[in-house]
Design an enzyme around this catalytic site. Structure first.
Site, PDB file in Angstrom:
ATOM      1  N   TRP A  41       0.804  -1.224   0.000  1.00  0.00           N
ATOM      2  CA  TRP A  41       0.000   0.000   0.000  1.00  0.00           C
ATOM      3  C   TRP A  41       0.838   1.277   0.000  1.00  0.00           C
ATOM      4  O   TRP A  41       0.307   2.361  -0.174  1.00  0.00           O
ATOM      5  CB  TRP A  41      -0.937   0.032   1.220  1.00  0.00           C
ATOM      6  CG  TRP A  41      -0.264  -0.371   2.507  1.00  0.00           C
ATOM      7  CD1 TRP A  41      -0.321  -1.617   3.083  1.00  0.00           C
ATOM      8  CD2 TRP A  41       0.573   0.420   3.364  1.00  0.00           C
ATOM      9  NE1 TRP A  41       0.443  -1.649   4.232  1.00  0.00           N
ATOM     10  CE2 TRP A  41       1.001  -0.407   4.436  1.00  0.00           C
ATOM     11  CE3 TRP A  41       1.013   1.744   3.331  1.00  0.00           C
ATOM     12  CZ2 TRP A  41       1.827   0.043   5.455  1.00  0.00           C
ATOM     13  CZ3 TRP A  41       1.842   2.196   4.341  1.00  0.00           C
ATOM     14  CH2 TRP A  41       2.236   1.343   5.386  1.00  0.00           C
ATOM     15  N   ASN A  42       2.131   1.165   0.233  1.00  0.00           N
ATOM     16  CA  ASN A  42       2.853   2.422   0.511  1.00  0.00           C
ATOM     17  C   ASN A  42       3.154   3.259  -0.730  1.00  0.00           C
ATOM     18  O   ASN A  42       3.143   4.473  -0.652  1.00  0.00           O
ATOM     19  CB  ASN A  42       4.102   2.168   1.364  1.00  0.00           C
ATOM     20  CG  ASN A  42       5.064   1.226   0.703  1.00  0.00           C
ATOM     21  OD1 ASN A  42       4.667   0.353  -0.068  1.00  0.00           O
ATOM     22  ND2 ASN A  42       6.331   1.385   0.975  1.00  0.00           N
TER      23      ASN A  42
ATOM     24  N   CYS B  32      10.185   1.059   2.337  1.00  0.00           N
ATOM     25  CA  CYS B  32      11.091  -0.074   2.563  1.00  0.00           C
ATOM     26  C   CYS B  32      12.533   0.396   2.670  1.00  0.00           C
ATOM     27  O   CYS B  32      13.345  -0.235   3.319  1.00  0.00           O
ATOM     28  CB  CYS B  32      10.930  -1.076   1.431  1.00  0.00           C
ATOM     29  SG  CYS B  32      11.136  -0.334  -0.192  1.00  0.00           S
TER      30      CYS B  32
ATOM     31  N   GLY C  20       6.313  -6.582  -0.498  1.00  0.00           N
ATOM     32  CA  GLY C  20       5.561  -6.504   0.750  1.00  0.00           C
ATOM     33  C   GLY C  20       6.448  -6.828   1.928  1.00  0.00           C
ATOM     34  O   GLY C  20       7.672  -6.756   1.839  1.00  0.00           O
ATOM     35  N   GLY C  21       5.810  -7.215   3.013  1.00  0.00           N
ATOM     36  CA  GLY C  21       6.550  -7.485   4.239  1.00  0.00           C
ATOM     37  C   GLY C  21       7.236  -8.849   4.198  1.00  0.00           C
ATOM     38  O   GLY C  21       6.925  -9.686   3.347  1.00  0.00           O
TER      39      GLY C  21
ATOM     40  N   LYS D 225      -2.708  -8.203  -8.029  1.00  0.00           N
ATOM     41  CA  LYS D 225      -3.483  -8.056  -6.792  1.00  0.00           C
ATOM     42  C   LYS D 225      -2.876  -6.923  -5.966  1.00  0.00           C
ATOM     43  O   LYS D 225      -1.834  -7.089  -5.327  1.00  0.00           O
ATOM     44  CB  LYS D 225      -3.473  -9.345  -5.959  1.00  0.00           C
ATOM     45  CG  LYS D 225      -4.559  -9.306  -4.883  1.00  0.00           C
ATOM     46  CD  LYS D 225      -4.230 -10.080  -3.639  1.00  0.00           C
ATOM     47  CE  LYS D 225      -3.469  -9.323  -2.593  1.00  0.00           C
ATOM     48  NZ  LYS D 225      -4.117  -8.108  -2.061  1.00  0.00           N
TER      49      LYS D 225
ATOM     50  N   GLU E  80      10.544  -8.337  -3.188  1.00  0.00           N
ATOM     51  CA  GLU E  80      11.073  -7.065  -2.672  1.00  0.00           C
ATOM     52  C   GLU E  80      10.491  -6.904  -1.283  1.00  0.00           C
ATOM     53  O   GLU E  80       9.290  -6.658  -1.142  1.00  0.00           O
ATOM     54  CB  GLU E  80      10.632  -5.896  -3.566  1.00  0.00           C
ATOM     55  CG  GLU E  80      11.110  -5.974  -4.992  1.00  0.00           C
ATOM     56  CD  GLU E  80      12.594  -5.700  -5.155  1.00  0.00           C
ATOM     57  OE1 GLU E  80      13.272  -5.427  -4.144  1.00  0.00           O
ATOM     58  OE2 GLU E  80      13.075  -5.785  -6.290  1.00  0.00           O
ATOM     59  N   LEU E  81      11.334  -7.057  -0.267  1.00  0.00           N
ATOM     60  CA  LEU E  81      10.800  -7.120   1.107  1.00  0.00           C
ATOM     61  C   LEU E  81      11.274  -5.934   1.944  1.00  0.00           C
ATOM     62  O   LEU E  81      11.475  -4.855   1.417  1.00  0.00           O
ATOM     63  CB  LEU E  81      11.180  -8.470   1.715  1.00  0.00           C
ATOM     64  CG  LEU E  81      10.833  -9.690   0.851  1.00  0.00           C
ATOM     65  CD1 LEU E  81      11.284 -10.982   1.496  1.00  0.00           C
ATOM     66  CD2 LEU E  81       9.338  -9.744   0.539  1.00  0.00           C
TER      67      LEU E  81
ATOM     68  N   GLU F 130      12.008  -4.039  11.345  1.00  0.00           N
ATOM     69  CA  GLU F 130      11.456  -2.940  10.553  1.00  0.00           C
ATOM     70  C   GLU F 130      10.219  -2.371  11.255  1.00  0.00           C
ATOM     71  O   GLU F 130       9.260  -3.089  11.515  1.00  0.00           O
ATOM     72  CB  GLU F 130      11.060  -3.460   9.163  1.00  0.00           C
ATOM     73  CG  GLU F 130      10.637  -2.369   8.225  1.00  0.00           C
ATOM     74  CD  GLU F 130      10.183  -2.918   6.878  1.00  0.00           C
ATOM     75  OE1 GLU F 130       9.362  -3.847   6.853  1.00  0.00           O
ATOM     76  OE2 GLU F 130      10.654  -2.403   5.855  1.00  0.00           O
TER      77      GLU F 130
END
Ligand code: NAD
Length: 489
Positions: free
Chosen positions: A149-150, A282, A226-227, A173, A248-249, A382
């Site tokens: 969402w960021n 991130c 995402g996370g 998605k 990509e975390l 994080e």
């Protein structure tokens, strides 16, 4: 309240179940949009639509696909401000930042449109008599893009532009907290004239439809941002089908300021690293590593400057720190602040929720912890909020060792006027991106991704296109026929 539909096979549709969920505006705390809540059946339809569209899309000359990508880019240019406004309603980030992103996004489509026409294989001078060998690159098929969402559109475009340029079709998605701009982009995809099913957008909860999408046997690649918890789960699920994966975390990036830096600039870099976007990025420079020779003075200036940050309505051009996006995130940030205090870190700025204007928004004060040691949770995990951990170092060796002592390896900043030092330190940092005398700068030209637990693979740059393709080797025997069936030729 605005009602949205999903895009599946070129049709706008609600969920099969007819259910929806509300998207909340983080600044007001009130719902503003109604989004379809897809389930497994909707995912099935979207993947089938993408699979049906694949042959035709992949068979188009790259230049034709590129023309469509360019048209989409042009339409985004036209609608950039509106898309940014929708994103702010969903995630509460500053309009100025979201608009800069939506104005920049078209470049991704233009860049990959051009690159797709330049994909070439090799004719390989292979060491066997009579052999003529060459390589080609083929698209993978159906790509699942799962995004947070960021920076909802930017992080999706990292995936969509190369995937589509390479000839794949996509099921996207978006995050359940920021789906509206994805669906707005879907309208532009339709307007640009993409064939039905090339881009499909399913909305809903990761916990409800994530597995169905990632595990679907027709999905060839999963591109996930995402996370790390969801990322690990996606990685495991994708492994079941030996799927191609980009992850990509998270990050816990070190922003390292040496005594010989341009300290005014470094001060801005430290603030940009953690308080821009309310720390919800991130690549946040969430660990500030200060040379002990400037530590006290720099910290004093940092606190004075950060204390002046104007908190409030993200749509106002004067606002510098907006709300955080979701209530769970807001609570998580506040709980990390408590953890840091219990661990013995010294809170020298902020440390509380804020209510700057009675809007009901989810605000956290810009928060700075001094006396942090790298074994504290506040230095290792994080937070994804406006919370800075400040650590002290003696020399280059210690700075590098603290920076690298992290499960993450996404990015780092190095501030020094000594070019030798900058390059020495850069070489020793185990991270995907190093910024020297700047921070938080991304480009479609530049590979982006993490070392260690910050991810797998790279997005952006030339090579990202090949990450959406499979190389194929072809060997033609131009000599005499095969002689011995039992011996490897
Ligand atoms: P999240 O992991 O909760 O969700 C990301 C996406 O994954 C959402 O669309 C969500 O619905 C989906 N999802 C959740 N569970 C899933 C499952 N089991 N299977 C499939 N999909 C699932 O992350 P978030 O809270 O939306 O975003 C914040 C995180 O994203 C932070 O950790 C941040 O560091 C990371 N992030 C990384 C980058 C990067 O490029 N490295 C960029 C931005 C954000």
């Amino acid at each position: 309240m605005i009602g949205y539909e999903m895009l599946i096979g070129g049709q706008w549709t609600g969920a099969i179940s007819g259910t929806t969920f509300e998207s909340l505006n983080p600044y007001t705390g009130r719902p503003w949009a109604r989004i379809p809540r897809a389930d497994v059946g909707d995912v099935e339809l979207a993947v089938s639509a993408a699979a049906a569209a694949y042959r035709h899309w992949a068979s188009l000359p790259a230049g034709e696909r590129g023309s469509m990508l360019r048209r989409l880019g042009d339409l985004i240019v036209e609608h950039a401000d509106r898309l940014a406004e929708v994103e702010v309603r969903d995630n509460g980030k500053l309009f100025a930042e979201m608009r800069a992103q939506t104005r920049y996004i078209p470049k991704w489509f233009y860049y990959y449109a051009g690159l797709a026409e330049q994909i070439v294989g090799d004719v390989v001078p292979v060491d066997r008599p009579g052999a003529f060998a060459y390589t080609r690159h083929e698209p993978l098929g159906v790509v699942a893009a799962i995004t947070p969402w960021n920076s909802p559109l930017l992080l999706a475009v990292f995936k969509l532009a190369p995937a589509l340029a390479a000839g794949n079709t996509v099921v996207w998605k978006p995050s359940e907290h920021a789906s509206a701009s994805a669906l707005e982009l879907g309208k532009l995809v339709q307007q640009a004239g993409f064939p039905d099913g090339v881009v499909n957008i399913v909305t809903g909860y990761g916990s409800e439809i994530g597995d169905a999408l990632v595990a679907h046997p027709t999905v060839a690649k999963v591109a996930f941002t995402g996370g790390d918890a969801a990322g690990r789960h996606v990685y495991r699920t994708a492994a079941g089908g030996i799927k191609r994966v980009t992850l990509e975390l998270g990050g816990k990036s070190a922003n390292i300021v040496f005594a010989d830096a341009d300290l005014d600039s470094a001060l801005n870099g430290a603030i940009a690293g953690i308080f821009a976007a309310s720390g919800q990025t991130c690549i946040a420079g969430s660990r500030l590593l200060l040379d002990e020779r400037i530590h006290d003075e720099f910290l004093e200036r940092l606190v004075a400057k950060a204390a002046q940050a104007r908190i409030g309505d993200p749509m106002l051009p004067t606002t510098q720190v907006g709300p955080v996006t979701t209530r769970p995130q807001f609570e998580k940030i506040l709980s990390y602040i408590e953890v840091a205090k219990q661990e013995g870190a010294r809170c020298i700025l902020g440390g509380r929720a804020a209510a700057p204007d009675g809007s009901g928004g989810l605000f956290v004060e810009p928060t700075i912890f001094a006396d942090v040691t790298n074994d504290m949770r506040i230095a290792r995990e994080e937070v994804f909020g406006p919370v800075l951990s400040v650590l002290k170092f003696r020399d280059e060796d210690e700075a590098v060792s603290i920076a690298n002592d992290s499960p993450f390896g996404l990015a780092a900043g190095v501030w020094t006027e000594n070019i030798g030092r900058a390059l020495r330190v850069e070489r020793r940092l185990n991270v995907g991106t190093v910024w020297i005398n700047t921070y938080r700068a991304l480009s479609y030209h530049l590979p982006f991704g993490g070392f260690k637990q910050s991810g797998v693979g790279r997005e952006n740059g030339r090579d990202a296109l090949l990450a959406y393709m499979e190389p194929k080797t072809v060997l033609v025997n131009t000599g005499p026929g095969m002689s011995d069936p039992f011996v490897m030729q």
